[in-house]
Scaffold this active site. Structure first.
Site, short mmCIF file in Angstrom:
data_model
loop_
_atom_site.label_atom_id
_atom_site.label_comp_id
_atom_site.label_asym_id
_atom_site.label_seq_id
_atom_site.Cartn_x
_atom_site.Cartn_y
_atom_site.Cartn_z
N HIS A 155 38.34 81.56 19.29
CA HIS A 155 37.64 80.80 20.34
C HIS A 155 38.38 79.51 20.67
O HIS A 155 37.78 78.55 21.15
CB HIS A 155 36.20 80.49 19.94
CG HIS A 155 35.42 81.68 19.48
ND1 HIS A 155 34.87 82.59 20.34
CD2 HIS A 155 35.14 82.12 18.22
CE1 HIS A 155 34.27 83.54 19.65
NE2 HIS A 155 34.42 83.29 18.36
N SER A 276 58.36 66.08 37.14
CA SER A 276 57.56 65.85 38.34
C SER A 276 58.41 65.17 39.42
O SER A 276 59.36 64.46 39.12
CB SER A 276 56.37 64.95 37.98
OG SER A 276 55.76 64.43 39.14
N LYS A 282 57.31 63.28 33.03
CA LYS A 282 56.75 64.63 32.84
C LYS A 282 57.80 65.64 32.37
O LYS A 282 58.96 65.61 32.77
CB LYS A 282 56.14 65.15 34.14
CG LYS A 282 54.94 64.39 34.64
CD LYS A 282 53.74 64.55 33.73
CE LYS A 282 53.22 65.96 33.68
NZ LYS A 282 52.74 66.45 34.98
N GLU A 289 54.57 78.92 33.25
CA GLU A 289 53.46 79.01 34.20
C GLU A 289 53.74 80.06 35.27
O GLU A 289 52.85 80.86 35.63
CB GLU A 289 53.24 77.64 34.86
CG GLU A 289 52.67 76.60 33.91
CD GLU A 289 52.62 75.21 34.50
OE1 GLU A 289 51.95 74.35 33.90
OE2 GLU A 289 53.24 74.97 35.55
#
Length: 473
Positions: A155, A276, A282, A289
Protein backbone atom coordinates in the site's frame (compact mmCIF):
# COMPACT_ATOMS: atom_id res chain seq x y z
CA UNK A 1 0.27 1.34 -64.57
CA UNK A 2 -2.81 -0.81 -65.03
CA UNK A 3 -3.82 -2.97 -62.10
CA UNK A 4 -2.82 -6.51 -63.09
CA UNK A 5 -6.05 -7.82 -61.55
CA UNK A 6 -8.45 -5.45 -63.30
CA UNK A 7 -10.03 -7.94 -65.71
CA UNK A 8 -13.24 -7.92 -63.65
CA UNK A 9 -13.80 -4.17 -63.99
CA UNK A 10 -14.22 -1.72 -66.85
CA UNK A 11 -12.53 1.03 -64.86
CA UNK A 12 -10.15 1.07 -61.95
CA UNK A 13 -10.53 2.77 -58.59
CA UNK A 14 -10.21 6.51 -58.33
CA UNK A 15 -6.86 7.67 -57.02
CA UNK A 16 -8.56 8.69 -53.77
CA UNK A 17 -10.18 5.27 -53.29
CA UNK A 18 -6.96 3.49 -54.21
CA UNK A 19 -4.98 5.53 -51.72
CA UNK A 20 -7.63 5.02 -49.03
CA UNK A 21 -7.54 1.22 -49.38
CA UNK A 22 -3.77 0.92 -49.83
CA UNK A 23 -1.65 -0.67 -47.12
CA UNK A 24 1.67 0.33 -48.66
CA UNK A 25 2.48 2.78 -45.90
CA UNK A 26 2.71 -0.09 -43.41
CA UNK A 27 3.85 -2.87 -45.75
CA UNK A 28 7.56 -2.13 -45.80
CA UNK A 29 8.02 -4.26 -42.68
CA UNK A 30 6.83 -7.38 -44.55
CA UNK A 31 8.86 -6.73 -47.74
CA UNK A 32 11.50 -9.41 -47.18
CA UNK A 33 8.93 -11.83 -45.76
CA UNK A 34 6.82 -11.46 -48.91
CA UNK A 35 9.82 -12.32 -51.06
CA UNK A 36 10.44 -15.41 -48.89
CA UNK A 37 6.81 -16.47 -49.17
CA UNK A 38 6.79 -16.09 -52.96
CA UNK A 39 10.13 -17.88 -53.22
CA UNK A 40 9.00 -20.87 -51.15
CA UNK A 41 5.68 -21.08 -52.97
CA UNK A 42 7.35 -20.94 -56.40
CA UNK A 43 9.88 -23.61 -55.43
CA UNK A 44 7.00 -25.81 -54.34
CA UNK A 45 5.12 -25.19 -57.63
CA UNK A 46 8.27 -26.16 -59.51
CA UNK A 47 8.83 -29.35 -57.49
CA UNK A 48 5.21 -30.38 -57.93
CA UNK A 49 5.41 -29.75 -61.69
CA UNK A 50 2.54 -27.32 -61.40
CA UNK A 51 4.46 -24.70 -63.38
CA UNK A 52 7.23 -25.08 -65.94
CA UNK A 53 10.71 -25.38 -64.43
CA UNK A 54 12.20 -22.64 -66.63
CA UNK A 55 9.40 -20.24 -65.76
CA UNK A 56 9.87 -21.02 -62.05
CA UNK A 57 13.61 -20.36 -62.33
CA UNK A 58 12.95 -17.01 -63.99
CA UNK A 59 10.59 -16.04 -61.19
CA UNK A 60 13.06 -17.15 -58.54
CA UNK A 61 15.84 -15.21 -60.24
CA UNK A 62 13.77 -12.03 -60.29
CA UNK A 63 12.89 -12.46 -56.62
CA UNK A 64 16.56 -12.93 -55.77
CA UNK A 65 17.39 -9.78 -57.70
CA UNK A 66 14.71 -7.81 -55.86
CA UNK A 67 15.96 -9.04 -52.49
CA UNK A 68 19.43 -7.84 -53.41
CA UNK A 69 18.26 -4.46 -54.75
CA UNK A 70 15.90 -3.78 -51.85
CA UNK A 71 12.56 -2.12 -51.22
CA UNK A 72 13.44 1.16 -52.93
CA UNK A 73 13.53 -0.58 -56.33
CA UNK A 74 9.78 -1.11 -56.23
CA UNK A 75 7.61 1.24 -58.28
CA UNK A 76 4.38 2.47 -56.73
CA UNK A 77 1.38 4.29 -58.09
CA UNK A 78 -2.25 4.52 -56.91
CA UNK A 79 -3.12 1.24 -58.66
CA UNK A 80 -0.70 -0.68 -56.42
CA UNK A 81 -2.68 -1.57 -53.30
CA UNK A 82 -0.02 -3.36 -51.32
CA UNK A 83 3.44 -4.85 -51.22
CA UNK A 84 2.25 -8.11 -52.80
CA UNK A 85 1.14 -6.39 -55.98
CA UNK A 86 4.25 -4.20 -56.03
CA UNK A 87 6.49 -7.28 -55.92
CA UNK A 88 4.45 -9.07 -58.57
CA UNK A 89 4.69 -5.95 -60.75
CA UNK A 90 8.46 -5.93 -60.25
CA UNK A 91 8.79 -9.58 -61.32
CA UNK A 92 6.54 -8.85 -64.30
CA UNK A 93 8.80 -5.97 -65.32
CA UNK A 94 11.76 -8.36 -65.32
CA UNK A 95 10.36 -11.50 -66.99
CA UNK A 96 7.06 -10.45 -68.53
CA UNK A 97 3.61 -11.95 -68.12
CA UNK A 98 5.05 -15.31 -67.05
CA UNK A 99 5.38 -13.70 -63.63
CA UNK A 100 1.68 -14.39 -63.25
CA UNK A 101 2.46 -18.08 -62.71
CA UNK A 102 3.92 -17.06 -59.34
CA UNK A 103 0.38 -16.55 -58.11
CA UNK A 104 -0.82 -20.03 -59.09
CA UNK A 105 -2.60 -21.78 -56.19
CA UNK A 106 -1.99 -18.78 -53.95
CA UNK A 107 -4.09 -15.83 -52.80
CA UNK A 108 -3.12 -12.58 -51.17
CA UNK A 109 -5.18 -13.88 -48.26
CA UNK A 110 -2.87 -16.74 -47.34
CA UNK A 111 0.16 -14.79 -48.54
CA UNK A 112 -0.32 -11.85 -46.16
CA UNK A 113 -1.16 -14.18 -43.29
CA UNK A 114 2.09 -16.01 -43.97
CA UNK A 115 4.12 -12.79 -44.24
CA UNK A 116 2.82 -11.44 -40.94
CA UNK A 117 3.67 -14.66 -39.13
CA UNK A 118 7.19 -14.70 -40.58
CA UNK A 119 7.92 -11.16 -39.43
CA UNK A 120 6.18 -11.50 -36.09
CA UNK A 121 8.09 -14.59 -35.04
CA UNK A 122 11.35 -12.70 -35.65
CA UNK A 123 10.08 -9.70 -33.67
CA UNK A 124 9.10 -11.98 -30.79
CA UNK A 125 12.60 -13.44 -30.73
CA UNK A 126 14.16 -9.97 -30.79
CA UNK A 127 12.03 -8.86 -27.84
CA UNK A 128 12.79 -12.06 -25.96
CA UNK A 129 16.51 -11.49 -26.38
CA UNK A 130 16.02 -7.96 -25.05
CA UNK A 131 14.23 -9.37 -22.00
CA UNK A 132 17.00 -11.90 -21.39
CA UNK A 133 19.62 -9.16 -21.57
CA UNK A 134 17.65 -7.04 -19.10
CA UNK A 135 17.34 -9.99 -16.73
CA UNK A 136 21.06 -10.69 -17.02
CA UNK A 137 21.86 -7.09 -16.13
CA UNK A 138 19.49 -7.11 -13.16
CA UNK A 139 20.95 -10.34 -11.81
CA UNK A 140 24.42 -8.83 -11.88
CA UNK A 141 23.12 -5.58 -10.37
CA UNK A 142 21.47 -7.54 -7.55
CA UNK A 143 24.76 -9.27 -6.83
CA UNK A 144 26.19 -5.91 -5.80
CA UNK A 145 23.50 -5.38 -3.16
CA UNK A 146 22.97 -8.76 -1.50
CA UNK A 147 23.67 -7.40 2.00
CA UNK A 148 22.17 -3.93 1.58
CA UNK A 149 18.90 -3.70 3.50
CA UNK A 150 15.97 -1.79 2.12
CA UNK A 151 12.33 -1.39 3.00
CA UNK A 152 9.57 -3.32 1.31
CA UNK A 153 6.21 -1.66 0.78
CA UNK A 154 2.59 -2.68 0.77
CA UNK A 155 0.00 0.00 0.00
CA UNK A 156 3.09 2.19 -0.48
CA UNK A 157 3.53 2.07 3.30
CA UNK A 158 6.52 0.59 5.13
CA UNK A 159 5.96 -3.14 5.39
CA UNK A 160 9.02 -5.29 6.14
CA UNK A 161 12.79 -5.12 5.67
CA UNK A 162 14.21 -6.71 2.54
CA UNK A 163 17.39 -6.10 0.56
CA UNK A 164 17.94 -4.07 -2.57
CA UNK A 165 18.91 -7.33 -4.26
CA UNK A 166 15.64 -8.98 -3.26
CA UNK A 167 13.66 -6.11 -4.76
CA UNK A 168 15.60 -6.19 -8.02
CA UNK A 169 15.11 -9.95 -8.25
CA UNK A 170 11.34 -9.46 -7.93
CA UNK A 171 11.46 -7.59 -11.25
CA UNK A 172 13.56 -10.41 -12.66
CA UNK A 173 10.84 -12.93 -11.91
CA UNK A 174 8.20 -10.73 -13.52
CA UNK A 175 10.32 -10.29 -16.65
CA UNK A 176 10.93 -14.05 -16.76
CA UNK A 177 7.17 -14.63 -16.94
CA UNK A 178 6.90 -12.01 -19.68
CA UNK A 179 9.56 -13.94 -21.58
CA UNK A 180 7.79 -17.25 -21.06
CA UNK A 181 4.46 -15.86 -22.26
CA UNK A 182 6.10 -14.85 -25.53
CA UNK A 183 7.79 -18.24 -25.75
CA UNK A 184 4.42 -19.96 -25.51
CA UNK A 185 2.78 -17.57 -27.97
CA UNK A 186 5.57 -18.20 -30.48
CA UNK A 187 4.26 -21.75 -30.91
CA UNK A 188 0.94 -20.43 -32.18
CA UNK A 189 2.57 -17.78 -34.36
CA UNK A 190 4.92 -20.23 -36.06
CA UNK A 191 2.23 -22.08 -38.04
CA UNK A 192 1.97 -22.01 -41.82
CA UNK A 193 -1.22 -20.68 -43.47
CA UNK A 194 0.25 -20.83 -46.98
CA UNK A 195 -1.77 -23.19 -49.17
CA UNK A 196 -5.08 -22.05 -47.73
CA UNK A 197 -5.34 -19.83 -50.85
CA UNK A 198 -8.36 -17.52 -50.78
CA UNK A 199 -10.17 -19.63 -48.17
CA UNK A 200 -10.81 -23.11 -49.61
CA UNK A 201 -7.31 -24.27 -50.70
CA UNK A 202 -6.85 -25.20 -54.38
CA UNK A 203 -7.35 -27.98 -56.90
CA UNK A 204 -3.64 -27.95 -57.74
CA UNK A 205 -1.58 -30.72 -56.09
CA UNK A 206 0.40 -28.44 -53.80
CA UNK A 207 2.74 -29.69 -51.07
CA UNK A 208 2.04 -27.71 -47.90
CA UNK A 209 4.62 -29.60 -45.88
CA UNK A 210 7.33 -28.46 -48.28
CA UNK A 211 6.51 -24.76 -47.86
CA UNK A 212 6.24 -25.34 -44.13
CA UNK A 213 9.77 -26.75 -44.09
CA UNK A 214 11.18 -24.13 -46.46
CA UNK A 215 9.84 -21.28 -44.33
CA UNK A 216 10.82 -22.82 -40.99
CA UNK A 217 7.32 -23.22 -39.61
CA UNK A 218 6.61 -25.88 -37.00
CA UNK A 219 3.49 -27.11 -38.81
CA UNK A 220 0.74 -25.93 -41.16
CA UNK A 221 -2.72 -24.77 -40.19
CA UNK A 222 -5.17 -27.58 -40.83
CA UNK A 223 -8.24 -25.57 -41.78
CA UNK A 224 -8.03 -23.22 -44.76
CA UNK A 225 -10.79 -20.91 -43.50
CA UNK A 226 -8.97 -20.53 -40.23
CA UNK A 227 -5.67 -20.19 -42.07
CA UNK A 228 -6.60 -17.00 -43.91
CA UNK A 229 -8.64 -15.30 -41.20
CA UNK A 230 -7.06 -16.25 -37.84
CA UNK A 231 -5.55 -13.24 -36.12
CA UNK A 232 -5.81 -14.41 -32.53
CA UNK A 233 -2.06 -14.96 -32.60
CA UNK A 234 -1.78 -11.19 -33.06
CA UNK A 235 -4.09 -10.57 -30.10
CA UNK A 236 -2.09 -12.98 -27.98
CA UNK A 237 1.23 -11.43 -28.92
CA UNK A 238 -0.06 -7.93 -28.28
CA UNK A 239 -1.37 -9.00 -24.88
CA UNK A 240 2.09 -10.37 -24.09
CA UNK A 241 3.53 -6.99 -25.04
CA UNK A 242 0.98 -5.26 -22.82
CA UNK A 243 2.07 -7.48 -19.94
CA UNK A 244 5.74 -6.71 -20.60
CA UNK A 245 5.02 -2.98 -20.84
CA UNK A 246 3.11 -3.18 -17.56
CA UNK A 247 6.24 -4.60 -15.94
CA UNK A 248 8.33 -1.83 -17.48
CA UNK A 249 5.86 0.85 -16.44
CA UNK A 250 5.90 -0.36 -12.84
CA UNK A 251 9.70 -0.14 -12.87
CA UNK A 252 9.46 3.42 -14.18
CA UNK A 253 6.94 4.33 -11.50
CA UNK A 254 9.32 3.14 -8.80
CA UNK A 255 12.25 5.01 -10.31
CA UNK A 256 10.19 8.19 -10.39
CA UNK A 257 9.12 7.81 -6.76
CA UNK A 258 12.50 6.71 -5.47
CA UNK A 259 14.30 9.61 -7.13
CA UNK A 260 12.23 12.19 -5.24
CA UNK A 261 13.73 14.12 -2.33
CA UNK A 262 11.15 12.56 -0.02
CA UNK A 263 12.27 9.01 -0.83
CA UNK A 264 15.90 9.79 -1.63
CA UNK A 265 16.56 6.15 -2.46
CA UNK A 266 18.23 6.47 -5.86
CA UNK A 267 20.14 8.87 -8.05
CA UNK A 268 19.03 8.79 -11.66
CA UNK A 269 21.78 9.04 -14.26
CA UNK A 270 22.06 12.43 -15.92
CA UNK A 271 21.65 10.75 -19.31
CA UNK A 272 18.06 9.85 -18.45
CA UNK A 273 17.10 13.12 -16.74
CA UNK A 274 16.38 16.71 -17.68
CA UNK A 275 16.09 20.03 -15.95
CA UNK A 276 13.39 22.66 -15.87
CA UNK A 277 13.19 25.50 -18.37
CA UNK A 278 12.81 27.93 -15.46
CA UNK A 279 13.94 26.13 -12.27
CA UNK A 280 17.67 25.39 -12.60
CA UNK A 281 17.81 23.15 -9.53
CA UNK A 282 15.48 20.55 -11.01
CA UNK A 283 16.51 17.04 -12.06
CA UNK A 284 13.43 15.53 -13.62
CA UNK A 285 13.06 11.80 -14.43
CA UNK A 286 11.72 12.63 -17.90
CA UNK A 287 12.69 9.40 -19.62
CA UNK A 288 11.00 7.27 -16.96
CA UNK A 289 7.87 9.43 -17.17
CA UNK A 290 7.70 9.19 -20.95
CA UNK A 291 8.32 5.45 -20.88
CA UNK A 292 5.50 5.09 -18.35
CA UNK A 293 3.22 6.98 -20.74
CA UNK A 294 4.34 5.19 -23.91
CA UNK A 295 3.54 1.83 -22.32
CA UNK A 296 -0.14 2.78 -22.43
CA UNK A 297 0.04 3.00 -26.23
CA UNK A 298 0.40 -0.78 -26.35
CA UNK A 299 -2.73 -1.18 -24.18
CA UNK A 300 -4.61 0.94 -26.69
CA UNK A 301 -3.37 -1.08 -29.65
CA UNK A 302 -4.61 -4.30 -28.05
CA UNK A 303 -8.07 -2.84 -27.51
CA UNK A 304 -8.15 -1.60 -31.12
CA UNK A 305 -7.14 -5.01 -32.49
CA UNK A 306 -9.74 -6.82 -30.38
CA UNK A 307 -12.41 -4.33 -31.41
CA UNK A 308 -11.66 -4.79 -35.12
CA UNK A 309 -11.84 -8.57 -34.76
CA UNK A 310 -14.92 -8.84 -32.59
CA UNK A 311 -17.54 -8.74 -35.36
CA UNK A 312 -15.75 -10.17 -38.41
CA UNK A 313 -17.41 -13.29 -39.89
CA UNK A 314 -15.41 -16.07 -41.50
CA UNK A 315 -13.29 -15.79 -43.55
CA UNK A 316 -11.11 -13.03 -44.92
CA UNK A 317 -12.40 -9.46 -44.72
CA UNK A 318 -10.48 -6.34 -45.63
CA UNK A 319 -10.86 -5.14 -42.04
CA UNK A 320 -7.98 -7.46 -41.22
CA UNK A 321 -5.64 -5.15 -43.14
CA UNK A 322 -6.18 -2.51 -40.46
CA UNK A 323 -4.91 -4.79 -37.68
CA UNK A 324 -1.27 -5.09 -38.68
CA UNK A 325 -0.34 -1.37 -38.35
CA UNK A 326 -1.49 -1.55 -34.74
CA UNK A 327 0.52 -4.73 -34.20
CA UNK A 328 3.70 -3.25 -35.64
CA UNK A 329 3.27 -0.08 -33.60
CA UNK A 330 2.83 -2.14 -30.43
CA UNK A 331 5.98 -4.08 -31.30
CA UNK A 332 7.96 -0.92 -32.02
CA UNK A 333 6.89 0.89 -28.84
CA UNK A 334 7.64 -2.20 -26.75
CA UNK A 335 11.09 -2.70 -28.24
CA UNK A 336 12.03 0.95 -27.78
CA UNK A 337 10.71 1.05 -24.22
CA UNK A 338 12.38 -2.21 -23.22
CA UNK A 339 15.71 -0.92 -24.50
CA UNK A 340 15.54 2.45 -22.76
CA UNK A 341 14.23 1.11 -19.43
CA UNK A 342 16.95 -1.55 -19.39
CA UNK A 343 19.70 1.04 -19.78
CA UNK A 344 18.02 3.49 -17.40
CA UNK A 345 17.50 1.09 -14.49
CA UNK A 346 20.95 -0.45 -14.78
CA UNK A 347 22.50 3.02 -14.61
CA UNK A 348 20.77 3.92 -11.31
CA UNK A 349 22.83 4.42 -8.15
CA UNK A 350 21.23 3.35 -4.86
CA UNK A 351 21.69 5.46 -1.75
CA UNK A 352 22.57 2.50 0.44
CA UNK A 353 22.63 4.52 3.67
CA UNK A 354 19.20 5.97 3.01
CA UNK A 355 17.83 2.50 2.20
CA UNK A 356 19.19 1.15 5.49
CA UNK A 357 17.72 4.06 7.41
CA UNK A 358 14.27 3.49 5.93
CA UNK A 359 14.48 -0.22 6.76
CA UNK A 360 15.06 0.57 10.43
CA UNK A 361 12.25 3.07 10.85
CA UNK A 362 8.50 3.04 11.29
CA UNK A 363 8.43 -0.37 13.01
CA UNK A 364 8.86 -2.32 9.80
CA UNK A 365 10.16 -5.25 11.86
CA UNK A 366 7.03 -5.51 14.02
CA UNK A 367 5.85 -8.72 12.36
CA UNK A 368 8.83 -10.57 13.78
CA UNK A 369 8.03 -9.22 17.23
CA UNK A 370 4.69 -10.99 16.95
CA UNK A 371 6.38 -14.11 15.59
CA UNK A 372 8.68 -14.23 18.65
CA UNK A 373 5.67 -14.21 20.96
CA UNK A 374 4.15 -17.11 19.03
CA UNK A 375 7.41 -19.09 19.01
CA UNK A 376 8.60 -18.38 22.52
CA UNK A 377 5.31 -18.22 24.45
CA UNK A 378 3.06 -20.39 22.26
CA UNK A 379 0.29 -17.84 22.10
CA UNK A 380 -2.03 -17.57 19.06
CA UNK A 381 -0.77 -15.22 16.35
CA UNK A 382 -3.91 -13.08 16.51
CA UNK A 383 -3.26 -12.32 20.19
CA UNK A 384 0.36 -11.51 19.41
CA UNK A 385 -0.82 -9.32 16.51
CA UNK A 386 -3.08 -7.39 18.89
CA UNK A 387 -0.33 -6.86 21.45
CA UNK A 388 2.20 -5.70 18.87
CA UNK A 389 -0.36 -3.42 17.24
CA UNK A 390 -0.89 -1.70 20.60
CA UNK A 391 2.89 -1.55 21.17
CA UNK A 392 3.36 0.31 17.87
CA UNK A 393 0.41 2.57 18.66
CA UNK A 394 1.81 3.54 22.07
CA UNK A 395 5.38 3.88 20.83
CA UNK A 396 4.33 6.13 17.96
CA UNK A 397 2.17 8.28 20.23
CA UNK A 398 5.09 8.74 22.65
CA UNK A 399 7.72 9.26 19.92
CA UNK A 400 9.59 6.07 20.83
CA UNK A 401 11.87 4.16 18.47
CA UNK A 402 12.55 0.46 18.06
CA UNK A 403 15.43 0.73 20.53
CA UNK A 404 12.97 1.74 23.25
CA UNK A 405 10.96 -1.47 23.00
CA UNK A 406 11.94 -3.53 26.06
CA UNK A 407 10.52 -6.66 27.65
CA UNK A 408 9.06 -4.54 30.43
CA UNK A 409 7.35 -2.18 27.96
CA UNK A 410 5.81 -5.19 26.19
CA UNK A 411 4.59 -6.70 29.47
CA UNK A 412 2.91 -3.44 30.45
CA UNK A 413 1.04 -3.41 27.13
CA UNK A 414 0.08 -7.08 27.41
CA UNK A 415 -1.31 -6.62 30.90
CA UNK A 416 -3.27 -3.52 29.84
CA UNK A 417 -4.98 -5.69 27.25
CA UNK A 418 -5.83 -8.36 29.79
CA UNK A 419 -3.08 -10.83 28.91
CA UNK A 420 -0.32 -12.30 31.08
CA UNK A 421 3.23 -10.98 31.11
CA UNK A 422 5.41 -12.47 28.35
CA UNK A 423 8.82 -11.84 29.96
CA UNK A 424 10.71 -12.01 26.65
CA UNK A 425 14.50 -11.75 26.53
CA UNK A 426 15.62 -8.19 25.63
CA UNK A 427 18.44 -9.41 23.36
CA UNK A 428 15.99 -11.56 21.47
CA UNK A 429 13.72 -8.57 21.05
CA UNK A 430 16.45 -6.29 19.74
CA UNK A 431 17.62 -8.89 17.22
CA UNK A 432 14.11 -9.23 15.93
CA UNK A 433 13.71 -5.47 15.65
CA UNK A 434 17.10 -4.98 13.93
CA UNK A 435 16.45 -4.83 10.16
CA UNK A 436 19.73 -6.50 9.22
CA UNK A 437 19.16 -9.46 11.55
CA UNK A 438 15.50 -9.46 10.55
CA UNK A 439 16.44 -10.04 6.91
CA UNK A 440 19.02 -12.70 7.72
CA UNK A 441 16.56 -14.90 9.60
CA UNK A 442 14.20 -14.97 6.60
CA UNK A 443 16.05 -17.88 5.07
CA UNK A 444 12.98 -19.47 3.54
CA UNK A 445 13.16 -20.26 -0.19
CA UNK A 446 12.08 -17.11 -1.97
CA UNK A 447 12.96 -14.93 1.01
CA UNK A 448 15.25 -11.89 1.29
CA UNK A 449 18.06 -13.53 3.26
CA UNK A 450 21.26 -13.08 1.21
CA UNK A 451 21.83 -16.82 0.79
CA UNK A 452 18.27 -17.25 -0.51
CA UNK A 453 18.64 -14.40 -2.97
CA UNK A 454 21.91 -15.96 -4.12
CA UNK A 455 20.11 -19.25 -4.79
CA UNK A 456 17.53 -17.35 -6.82
CA UNK A 457 20.29 -15.59 -8.77
CA UNK A 458 21.99 -18.88 -9.58
CA UNK A 459 18.70 -20.41 -10.74
CA UNK A 460 18.12 -17.47 -13.04
CA UNK A 461 21.66 -17.75 -14.39
CA UNK A 462 20.93 -21.37 -15.36
CA UNK A 463 17.71 -20.23 -17.04
CA UNK A 464 19.60 -17.52 -18.94
CA UNK A 465 22.24 -19.96 -20.14
CA UNK A 466 19.59 -22.36 -21.44
CA UNK A 467 17.56 -19.66 -23.17
CA UNK A 468 20.53 -17.85 -24.70
CA UNK A 469 21.65 -21.20 -26.11
CA UNK A 470 18.18 -21.82 -27.59
CA UNK A 471 18.34 -18.42 -29.27
CA UNK A 472 21.79 -19.15 -30.63
CA UNK A 473 23.54 -16.50 -28.52
Amino acid sequence: MDNIRNGRFKTGMTDEAAEYTSSLEFDKIIFEADIKTNFAHTLMLKKQNIIDSDIANNILGALDQLKEEGYDELIFDPSVEDIHMAIENYVTSKIGSEAGFMHTAKSRNDQVACDVRLVLRDKITEIQIGILEFIEGLVEFAGNHLEDVFIGFTHLQHAQPITIAHHLMAHVQSLKRDYERLEDTYKRVNLNPLGSAAMATTSFPIDRQLTTDLLGFDAYLENSMDGVSARDFICETTFDLVSLCTTLSKICEELILWSTYEFGVIEMADEYSSTSSIMPQKKNPDVAELARAKCTIVNGELVTILTILKAIPYTYNRDLQEITPHLWNAVSVTQDTLSIVTKMLLSVEFNVERCAKLAGKNFATATDLADIMVREKKIPFRIAHKIVGRIVNEATANNLSEDDITSRFIDDIACSLGFEKLELDDNLLQNALNPIENVKIRSVVGGPAPEMVEIARNNIKLFLNEEFEKKGI
